[in-house]
Motif scaffolding. Structure first.
Motif, PDB file in Angstrom:
ATOM      1  N   UNK A 215       4.452   2.159   3.062  1.00 33.29           N
ATOM      2  CA  UNK A 215       4.950   1.447   1.951  1.00 33.29           C
ATOM      3  C   UNK A 215       3.549   1.411   1.273  1.00 33.29           C
ATOM      4  N   UNK A 216       3.702   1.011  -0.306  1.00 34.80           N
ATOM      5  CA  UNK A 216       2.659   0.911  -1.092  1.00 34.80           C
ATOM      6  C   UNK A 216       2.442  -0.701  -1.683  1.00 34.80           C
ATOM      7  N   UNK A 217       1.358  -1.219  -1.484  1.00 36.66           N
ATOM      8  CA  UNK A 217       1.268  -2.516  -2.067  1.00 36.66           C
ATOM      9  C   UNK A 217       0.480  -2.500  -3.193  1.00 36.66           C
ATOM     10  N   UNK A 218       0.735  -3.582  -4.262  1.00 34.59           N
ATOM     11  CA  UNK A 218      -0.153  -3.628  -5.445  1.00 34.59           C
ATOM     12  C   UNK A 218      -0.390  -4.899  -5.690  1.00 34.59           C
ATOM     13  N   UNK A 219      -1.580  -5.194  -6.329  1.00 37.23           N
ATOM     14  CA  UNK A 219      -1.986  -6.640  -6.590  1.00 37.23           C
ATOM     15  C   UNK A 219      -1.839  -7.105  -8.013  1.00 37.23           C
ATOM     16  N   UNK A 220      -1.523  -8.178  -8.404  1.00 34.01           N
ATOM     17  CA  UNK A 220      -1.264  -8.732  -9.703  1.00 34.01           C
ATOM     18  C   UNK A 220      -0.550  -7.815 -10.526  1.00 34.01           C
ATOM     19  N   UNK A 221      -0.951  -7.658 -11.812  1.00 37.09           N
ATOM     20  CA  UNK A 221      -0.016  -7.235 -12.851  1.00 37.09           C
ATOM     21  C   UNK A 221       0.077  -5.512 -12.624  1.00 37.09           C
ATOM     22  N   UNK A 222      -0.888  -4.977 -11.844  1.00 35.47           N
ATOM     23  CA  UNK A 222      -0.695  -3.586 -11.492  1.00 35.47           C
ATOM     24  C   UNK A 222       0.393  -3.390 -10.948  1.00 35.47           C
ATOM     25  N   UNK A 223       1.039  -4.269 -10.275  1.00 40.34           N
ATOM     26  CA  UNK A 223       2.222  -3.970  -9.574  1.00 40.34           C
ATOM     27  C   UNK A 223       3.481  -3.491 -10.334  1.00 40.34           C
ATOM     28  N   UNK A 224       3.528  -4.048 -11.770  1.00 39.40           N
ATOM     29  CA  UNK A 224       4.416  -3.596 -12.747  1.00 39.40           C
ATOM     30  C   UNK A 224       4.230  -2.245 -13.044  1.00 39.40           C
ATOM     31  N   UNK A 225       2.993  -1.587 -13.091  1.00 41.96           N
ATOM     32  CA  UNK A 225       2.999  -0.322 -13.457  1.00 41.96           C
ATOM     33  C   UNK A 225       3.429   0.712 -12.649  1.00 41.96           C
ATOM     34  N   UNK A 226       3.961   0.374 -11.114  1.00 42.24           N
ATOM     35  CA  UNK A 226       4.245   0.894 -10.137  1.00 42.24           C
ATOM     36  C   UNK A 226       5.854   0.857  -9.967  1.00 42.24           C
ATOM     37  N   UNK A 227       6.326  -0.248 -10.051  1.00 49.24           N
ATOM     38  CA  UNK A 227       7.576  -0.971  -9.761  1.00 49.24           C
ATOM     39  C   UNK A 227       8.189  -1.774 -10.760  1.00 49.24           C
ATOM     40  N   UNK A 228       9.255  -1.718 -11.556  1.00 47.31           N
ATOM     41  CA  UNK A 228       9.879  -2.255 -12.265  1.00 47.31           C
ATOM     42  C   UNK A 228      10.350  -3.742 -11.634  1.00 47.31           C
ATOM     43  N   UNK A 229      10.392  -4.060 -10.350  1.00 54.99           N
ATOM     44  CA  UNK A 229      10.851  -5.347  -9.745  1.00 54.99           C
ATOM     45  C   UNK A 229      10.211  -5.322  -8.552  1.00 54.99           C
ATOM     46  N   UNK A 230       8.961  -5.662  -8.519  1.00 54.53           N
ATOM     47  CA  UNK A 230       8.109  -5.671  -7.261  1.00 54.53           C
ATOM     48  C   UNK A 230       8.788  -6.889  -6.550  1.00 54.53           C
ATOM     49  N   UNK A 231       8.363  -6.464  -5.146  1.00 52.68           N
ATOM     50  CA  UNK A 231       8.864  -7.613  -4.185  1.00 52.68           C
ATOM     51  C   UNK A 231       7.467  -8.434  -3.759  1.00 52.68           C
TER      52      UNK A 231
END
Lengths: 356, 340, 385
Positions: A215-231
């Motif tokens: 899995x890849x995890x992302x923090x804060x707003x960075x998550x939206x760069x990687x995934x449209x609808x982060x979990x």
């Protein structure tokens, strides 16, 4: 939700097809699963701030097995990296805590288990109390069966209930391309089988699976760069209880699961989907109760651990499946669970939510 | 030709020795004398005893209590086909047995001869090994068997006075696990080439580095390498570094005399093959800079049987070793840093 | 808020020995943990979570022993975590524990690392359970040969480190080896094990455990004894093998130190750091790490050893505890380094105390000199002023 810098999400998940026996090495499996998840979120490996894996020497029979597995990360230049001798779901937990340090934005957690090298009827004898259990050849099936018998004797469940768990999970698994054991089975047909450890039959036991996941995890707003609808991980905790089932007060319930679920805030709202790691069919019944789930929650649409059970990977796959329910399937609030040790000794609960 | 998927059996066997500490020693020493004991801690009698109260981690103390030899089964299962690690070779039960005088059950075997004889609430008693055969380990109790007389055990619940010194302080713990691994495609590729008398490497298309031996990936670029990346490397090179090992004895050790393992920088390949043996130079004269060439086993004696996924570049029985070519040594300084 | 200050308020270790015949595995880890609790003036119930570290499970023949050790370490109904990063694992165990506080997840964390090597055999475990194990010494000897050649160091540097660390160990009541009468000649005359490494230049095989208790800023300020503050942590890894890799001077070793120095504001490590505990299982690793961690210039590390700078009374003491050369329960060895650095800045190192130590670093490394863990600890949150 408007994420703060401390909100962390699962933004990508890849699993390899489960196999009863792969001819690849654990390192090969790690390479393929990590390449896939990195490609999925569309980043370069150099953007990953922390990498952590979960695997176990005793499963593959090789000391320092994780060292070779790190060849798959391409650690030039050097990277932030760690390893746990636990399921990949716990590696994910370490990644989550690492992201909370605030200096990095993206982390990758990996689980890998080439389980087919060892024999589950003998291997886990060395995981138990080395003075009182190992010398008796106490095996993992036996301890589960003792727990199952206690559950039956408590009046909370019957062997028919166990078979129903199996039939439902195998039926669910039909729509999961990553299921190893799937199909339509009647409860009566299942109940006709011989016991492996009374009251457990072969189908109540987990399959043996070789698999890896990442899995890849992302923090804060960075998550939206990687995934449209982060979990978004809105609650996560894990707890352990006494090792010897004989000194626990009641093995027909899971105190550690209940505590972890409370700390993860499971009860703060409805859970749409729960991916529960119940290696043995009847444990799903104990876990549903201890997690505090009601009939409104869909449990194990993937087929759960009865459909594929790569020790060290299976928990991370629960996380990934539950995350995908948000990322790809429009669900709002899901739960992932994993367990380790004899009779559900240790349990991790992770609650994820999507933006509404 | 060993070109099909091969399986490798690896037996992880080792005679571990466990030191027991005072609580387990007290239990073991008493058991060898035929007495099962528990410890009263946190308001309950835990048998067999733990060093710590599992609820609070407080020291359990030394309030020893005699328990058993009879007890009551609370929950049970049945093992129709024992494994090599089970103490009995015929079908038997496992059960939680609360021994008379104890508050927590112990896990042990119940030998009833038939599954239908197992039941919750059944009274059982410990069947111990003969005194001379006891070592103070939990399997000194061969199994529990149905109690001839279900009445309470005599003396159960009474204090046990431990001797000042326990005569048993260690236990043997023999590990005997079998693993079966199968050769990965990369390992098979390597073994096949060796069988044909070729040493191969894989060249990474991204960084141009060549890696010798079966890896299947570039550890710098994290990309998969397959048959299309194979490059043949020469069976000639220069010893670039070495290690001389004075073997220490341990169970399973195969070496008794000092042995050398060398890294060889292969001619014109910019790649090192590691862990190689030089056949015609005494261990004490191994040095950096020697020109060597590979020595193959005769074709009809080659076997890929030892080339498994872990050997990572080992030539198994196919590469017998390397021998000097007779060319003058190269200056050590030019090679020494090429350990890899 | 992320990254809250972390204080070390409890440190405990066992008496390390070749064989601790008087304890079980649980007894061994409890001995270290109970000393740490006592040091912190805490009880088992005060701890929120436990992190356990150890090297491969083949050492004791117990798979995932944290399961069996959960109740022994007071983890029942709490989170328990298991770390394994090869030789660097003790350091990683400390770092993972400190992160649980700095992230705000927990208030009081117990990190424990152990190895009970006498249950099995280290060479067996390092050889993956097979014969002809080359062991750690066999793996590192070529790196050391290469270092000696490229640095031009005289051959007695290794012997000097071996003597210095054993003399320090003789001052440490917990050390396994206490060789107060060791001399250069004794080292030089000891048997050659892995050329160029002699027996007395090599670490022992020990049973032992180490425990460290972390807490938050309030807990640190309220502690009855002086705390150590965790100023920075880093874990860096590189591949064990690729064509042309230089394992004498691993890029991960440089990256690890650079990250620590940057976080703490260290611009001149030799001047600003008061002392260091470095993972030196074989004598020559002292000068090698002094260079790879940028404390000494390339090729100059051995001069620090030669001049006595790294001695207990030198200007840059290294391995005040006696180091891995004096005690080596492998899984615990990293945490012992990390704990000694903390003891130094707390001023509690007694006979092996470096006067006025306010800023110390500790390091552990593992596998093929490819995994590095490091932290810097201070007597205050801002020891550089």
């Amino acid at each position: 939700m408007a994420p703060t810098e401390n909100d962390i999400a699962i933004v990508g998940f890849a699993q390899l097809p489960p196999e009863r026996r792969t001819n690849l090495t654990e390192s090969d499996l790690v390479l393929r699963s990590t390449r896939e998840v990195i490609a999925q979120v569309g980043i370069d490996k150099s953007e990953i701030g922390f990498t952590v894996s979960g695997s176990c020497d005793y499963l593959s029979g090789q000391g320092f097995s994780f060292v070779q597995n790190t060849d798959a990360y391409g650690m030039v230049p050097a990277i932030n990296e760690s390893h746990v001798e636990m399921d990949g779901a716990f590696a994910m937990y370490e990644a989550y805590v690492r992201l909370l340090q605030g200096d990095i934005d993206i982390a990758m957690a990996v689980g890998v288990g080439k389980n087919s090298n060892s024999d589950p009827s003998t291997l886990f004898t060395v995981e138990f109390d080395p003075y009182y259990l190992t010398p008796l050849g106490t095996d993992t099936w036996t301890l589960a069966a003792l727990q199952a018998r206690a559950l039956i004797d408590s009046g909370k469940a019957t062997e028919r209930d166990f078979a129903e768990v199996v039939a439902r999970n195998r039926a669910n698994a039909k729509s999961n391309p990553f299921a190893q054991v799937k199909g339509d089975y009647s409860v009566d047909e299942l109940l006709a089988a011989d016991y492996v450890r009374n009251p457990l039959r072969r189908h109540d036991l987990p399959p043996t699976t070789d698999q890896a996941a990442a899995v890849i995890l992302a923090r804060g707003k960075r998550a939206y760069d990687l995934c449209e609808r982060p979990a978004w991980i809105t609650g996560i905790d894990h707890r352990i209880e006494a090792h010897l089932p004989t000194v626990r007060k009641d093995i027909t319930t899971s105190v550690s699961t209940r505590l972890a679920a409370e700390a993860a805030g499971v009860g703060k709202g409805p859970i749409d989907v729960a991916e529960i790691h119940a290696p043995f069919s009847f444990q799903e019944l104990i876990l549903r109760e201890s997690l505090g789930l009601d009939a409104s929650t869909e449990v194990n649409p993937s087929g759960g651990a009865l459909a594929a059970h790569s020790v060290m990977t299976v928990g991370l796959i629960r996380v990934g499946e539950a995350a995908n329910q948000i990322i790809k399937n429009g669900k709002n609030r899901t739960l992932a669970h994993t367990t380790s040790g004899p009779c559900l000794q240790q349990n991790l609960v992770c609650v994820m939510e999507g933006d509404q | 030709m060993a070109d099909t998927v091969q399986e490798f059996v690896f037996n992880l066997t080792f005679p571990f020795t466990r030191t027991l500490g005072s609580t387990l020693s007290t239990f073991s020493s008493a058991l060898a004398q035929g007495q099962i004991i528990g410890v009263r801690t946190g308001g309950r009698v835990i048998a067999p005893p733990l060093e710590y109260d599992p609820d609070t981690a407080a020291d359990s103390g030394t309030d020893w209590v005699r328990v058993g030899p009879k007890g009551t089964v609370s929950t049970w299962t049945w093992v129709p086909e024992p494994t090599n690690l089970h103490p009995l070779d015929h079908a038997f039960g496992f059960a939680f047995i609360t021994l008379d005088g104890a508050d927590t059950p112990m896990l042990h075997l119940v030998d009833t001869g038939s599954e239908s004889a197992m039941a919750a609430g059944m009274r059982v008693e410990a069947k111990l090994k003969a005194p001379a055969d006891r070592v103070g380990r939990i399997d000194d109790i061969i199994a529990f068997v149905p109690a001839a007389d279900p009445s309470p055990s005599e003396g159960a619940g009474e204090p046990f006075v431990a001797p000042e010194e326990n005569d048993i302080t260690e236990m043997d713990a023999y590990c005997d696990l079998q693993y079966v691994d199968n050769a990965s495609p990369t390992t098979i590729m390597w073994a096949k080439a060796l069988m044909e008398g070729r040493i191969i490497g894989q060249k990474c298309p991204q960084c141009d580095r060549t890696i010798v031996g079966p890896r299947g990936m570039c550890s710098v670029c994290a990309i998969e390498l397959d048959e299309s990346h194979i490059v043949e490397v020469p069976g000639r090179g220069v010893v670039s570094n070495f290690t001389i090992v004075t073997p220490t004895p341990y169970p399973g050790q195969t070496e008794t005399e000092p042995f050398a393992r060398c890294s060889i920088l292969l001619d014109g390949a910019d790649a090192v093959i590691a862990q190689q043996e030089i056949l015609d130079v005494p261990v004490s004269e191994i040095r950096v800079g020697i020109h060597v060439e590979v020595v193959w086993a005769p074709e009809n004696e080659r076997s890929a049987a030892d080339i498994d996924n872990r050997s990572r570049g080992s030539g198994g029985d196919i590469i017998v070793g390397w021998r000097t070519t007779g060319e003058p040594d190269e200056p050590a300084a030019r090679y020494l840093d090429r350990m890899m | 808020m992320s990254h809250q200050p972390v204080a070390i308020v409890g440190i405990g270790q066992t008496h390390h020995k070749r064989k601790r015949a008087d304890v079980s595995m649980a007894g061994l880890v409890r001995e270290a943990a109970q000393r740490a609790l006592e040091d912190a003036n805490m009880d088992w119930g005060d701890i929120d979570t436990v992190v356990l570290g150890k090297a491969p499970d083949f050492f004791e023949g117990v798979m995932k022993p944290e399961m069996y050790l959960a109740d022994a370490l007071g983890a029942v109904n709490k989170p328990m975590f298991r770390v394994h990063t090869a030789g660097s694992v003790g350091g990683s165990t400390g770092i993972v524990g400190s992160h649980l506080v700095s992230s705000g997840r927990h208030k009081r964390v117990l990190s424990v690392a152990f190895e009970k090597q006498s249950e099995g055999n280290a060479q067996f475990a390092l050889g993956g359970g097979k014969g002809a194990s080359i062991g750690a010494g066999g793996a590192f000897a070529p790196f050391i040969r290469s270092y000696i050649q490229r640095s031009g160091a005289p051959e007695d540097i290794g012997w000097m480190v071996a003597v210095k660390d054993r003399l320090n160990g003789a001052k440490n009541p917990y050390a396994h080896l206490k060789l107060a009468d060791i001399t250069i000649d004794k080292v030089k005359e000891s048997p050659m094990m892995w050329d160029p490494l002699r027996f007395l230049e090599s670490c022992p095989s020990s049973d032992g455990a180490c425990a460290v208790i972390f807490t938050d800023e309030d807990g640190g300020k309220a502690a009855s004894k002086p705390p150590a503050w965790v100023l920075a942590t880093a874990m860096k890894s590189e591949p064990g093998w690729y064509s042309g890799r230089d394992p004498v001077n691993p890029q991960a070793a440089h990256a690890c130190a650079q990250e620590i120095y940057k976080a703490v504001g260290i611009t001149n490590p030799r001047e600003q750091i008061d002392c260091a505990e470095l993972y030196v299982p074989f004598s020559w690793y002292e000068p090698m790490w002094l260079e790879a961690h940028e404390i000494a210039a390339p090729g100059e590390g051995w001069k620090m050893t030669q001049s006595g700078a790294t001695a207990l009374d030198g200007d840059f003491p290294v391995n005040m505890s006696g180091g891995v050369l004096s005690s080596n329960p492998i899984g615990a060895s990293g945490l012992l380094r990390f704990a000694e650095a903390a003891l130094q800045v707390r001023g509690l190192a007694e006979d092996h105390q470096v006067g006025g130590a306010n800023l110390a670093i500790a390091q552990a490394y593992g596998a093929n000199a490819q995994f590095f863990a490091m932290w810097a600890v201070g007597s205050s949150l801002n020891p550089l002023g």
